[in-house]
Design a protein around this motif. Sequence first.
Motif, mmCIF file in Angstrom:
data_model
loop_
_atom_site.group_PDB
_atom_site.id
_atom_site.type_symbol
_atom_site.label_atom_id
_atom_site.label_comp_id
_atom_site.label_asym_id
_atom_site.label_seq_id
_atom_site.Cartn_x
_atom_site.Cartn_y
_atom_site.Cartn_z
ATOM 1 N N LEU A 126 4.305 3.599 -6.327
ATOM 2 C CA LEU A 126 3.740 2.310 -5.911
ATOM 3 C C LEU A 126 4.321 1.172 -6.752
ATOM 4 C CD1 LEU A 126 1.736 0.689 -4.175
ATOM 5 C CD2 LEU A 126 0.014 1.136 -5.932
ATOM 6 N N TRP B 246 0.848 -1.195 0.000
ATOM 7 C CA TRP B 246 0.000 0.000 0.000
ATOM 8 C C TRP B 246 0.875 1.233 0.000
ATOM 9 C CZ3 TRP B 246 -5.430 0.807 0.913
ATOM 10 C CH2 TRP B 246 -6.185 -0.366 0.864
ATOM 11 N N LEU B 247 0.367 2.292 -0.601
ATOM 12 C CA LEU B 247 1.029 3.586 -0.600
ATOM 13 C C LEU B 247 0.027 4.596 -0.050
ATOM 14 C CD1 LEU B 247 3.269 5.259 -3.087
ATOM 15 C CD2 LEU B 247 1.096 6.367 -2.684
ATOM 16 N N SER C 31 -7.144 3.416 -6.215
ATOM 17 C CA SER C 31 -6.812 4.578 -5.387
ATOM 18 C C SER C 31 -8.077 5.147 -4.772
ATOM 19 C CB SER C 31 -6.088 5.646 -6.206
ATOM 20 O OG SER C 31 -6.954 6.185 -7.170
ATOM 21 N N ILE D 84 -4.222 -0.819 -10.365
ATOM 22 C CA ILE D 84 -3.954 0.080 -9.245
ATOM 23 C C ILE D 84 -5.259 0.737 -8.822
ATOM 24 C CG2 ILE D 84 -2.766 2.167 -8.527
ATOM 25 C CD1 ILE D 84 -0.490 1.397 -10.385
ATOM 26 N N LYS E 44 1.410 6.614 -8.627
ATOM 27 C CA LYS E 44 1.359 5.278 -9.243
ATOM 28 C C LYS E 44 2.764 4.767 -9.532
ATOM 29 C CE LYS E 44 -3.219 5.596 -11.303
ATOM 30 N NZ LYS E 44 -4.000 5.653 -12.548
ATOM 31 N N GLU F 83 7.661 0.341 -5.624
ATOM 32 C CA GLU F 83 7.608 -0.415 -4.369
ATOM 33 C C GLU F 83 7.306 -1.882 -4.627
ATOM 34 O OE1 GLU F 83 7.862 -0.650 -0.180
ATOM 35 O OE2 GLU F 83 8.364 0.994 -1.529
ATOM 36 N N HIS G 239 -3.236 0.983 -3.825
ATOM 37 C CA HIS G 239 -2.724 -0.382 -3.751
ATOM 38 C C HIS G 239 -3.104 -1.110 -5.029
ATOM 39 C CE1 HIS G 239 -6.874 -1.028 -2.470
ATOM 40 N NE2 HIS G 239 -6.709 -2.290 -2.770
#
Length: 141
Positions: free
Chosen positions: A136, A11-12, A33, A31, A133, A139, A24
């Motif tokens: 994320l 998660w961001l 949001s 994605i 995005k 990540e 996420h």
Amino acid sequence: MKKTMQTKFPWLVWVDHRKAILMHTDADGHILSEEMQSDMGDRERFHGEGSSKTGLFGQSLSHQKNDQERENNHFKSFLKSVIMKFEKPESILILGPGDARFELQNMIEAEKTLKGIPVVNKAADKMTTPMLKAALLEEVA
């Protein structure tokens, strides 16, 4: 009875005192949001202590302390609602300016349901949705 493995995704969260943006990926790699507003508006800035002796025995009456406490309680309840949005996080990346991200990190680490989940806290200025995005996806990779 066989337990099924629930997949977890990173998660961001971009957070400041006015709003939070949560992102996420789902099982298909899309994605997702969500943007949450805190409804706090601008933070009130207080001037220094004044000399208006209006209270009993010449004491100053100031509502500053009560107003700040009310603002802090409202912000903590906003952060709590942000934490309640997390569903099976693998890891959490917190981005944002100022002290809001540290308060969110402390609340996440205190939450029993999120124990053991790695939390990364990075300073970031205002970011657009494509920038979030990209962060994320970085990540995830």
